[in-house]
Design an enzyme around this catalytic site. Structure first.
Site: not given
Ligand code: VGL
Ligand code: ZN
Length: 206
Positions: A8, A46, A48, A81, A106, A151
């Site tokens: 990420d 990440d 979404h 995010h 993901k 993550c």
């Molecule tokens: C993450 C919170 C929500 C991360 C991703 O990449 O650690 N944390 N989504």
């Molecule tokens: Zn996330």
């Protein structure tokens, strides 16, 4: 066969981003240097949908940091995010993405979060990362990225349970520490399950 797994390294997790991880941008240069040491580099994103149910904004009266039960799983609510194709979902602009061989997406199912690059938080669906790595003959995984206590942690734990020899590059990670001590607890949990903690210089010298 060894591979580098970057977790990420996206704009939203860096200072100025929606869900900024303190000093998150400080690992980008390291990632660029480390990628040259590996034949295979895989990165997670990440990713979404805007209506993802891990976003506080998608629940009436909920605020970021609140914990709810989401389809049978405990879920921390986050600020919006890494919405698919948004500016903040892009890799950090300094990341040398031409060195990345494969990207794993993901958190695409709105009903369930996915901290790990391997499986969603309920271990209901695989992302395809394990199959990809096995197909490439990977046995050793070197992992770094954001955020240590979410993550990175869950990717490391899943890597171990999949049977990969798993190394955590500590100086290549930064954490959120929503509650102070979370990062340390995450480090302890990863070590306890068999992760080997190392520093980037051990890969960069020689
Ligand atoms: C993450 C919170 C929500 C991360 C991703 O990449 O650690 N944390 N989504
Ligand atoms: Zn996330």
């Amino acid at each position: 066969m060894k591979a580098l797994l970057l977790i990420d390294l996206q704009i939203d997790f860096c200072p100025g981003g929606a869900l900024e991880v303190p000093q998150g941008d400080q690992v980008i240069d390291l990632a660029n240097q480390l990628m040259d040491q590996f034949e295979l580099v895989v990165a997670t994103k990440d990713w979404h949908p805007a209506d993802h149910e891990s976003f506080a904004a998608n629940h009436l009266w909920r605020r970021p940091g609140d914990v709810i039960e989401l389809h049978g799983l405990e879920q921390i609510l986050w600020v919006m995010h890494c919405v698919q194709d948004s500016f903040g979902s892009q890799f950090h602009p300094q990341l040398q993405t031409d060195k990345i061989n494969h990207i794993v997406y993901k958190g695409t199912d709105k009903e369930i979060d996915s901290y790990s690059g391997f499986f969603d938080n309920g271990h209901r669906q695989a992302t395809g990362l394990e199959a990809y790595l096995r197909d490439k003959g990977v046995t050793e995984l070197y992992i770094m990225g954001l955020a240590t206590d979410y993550c990175v942690k869950f990717s490391v734990l899943d890597a171990l349970s999949c049977g990969f020899e798993t190394y955590l590059i500590e100086d290549g990670c930064r954490g959120i520490d929503l509650t102070p001590g979370d990062v340390q607890a995450a480090m302890d949990a990863m070590v306890q399950k068999g992760a080997v903690v190392m520093q980037s210089e051990e890969l960069l010298v020689g």
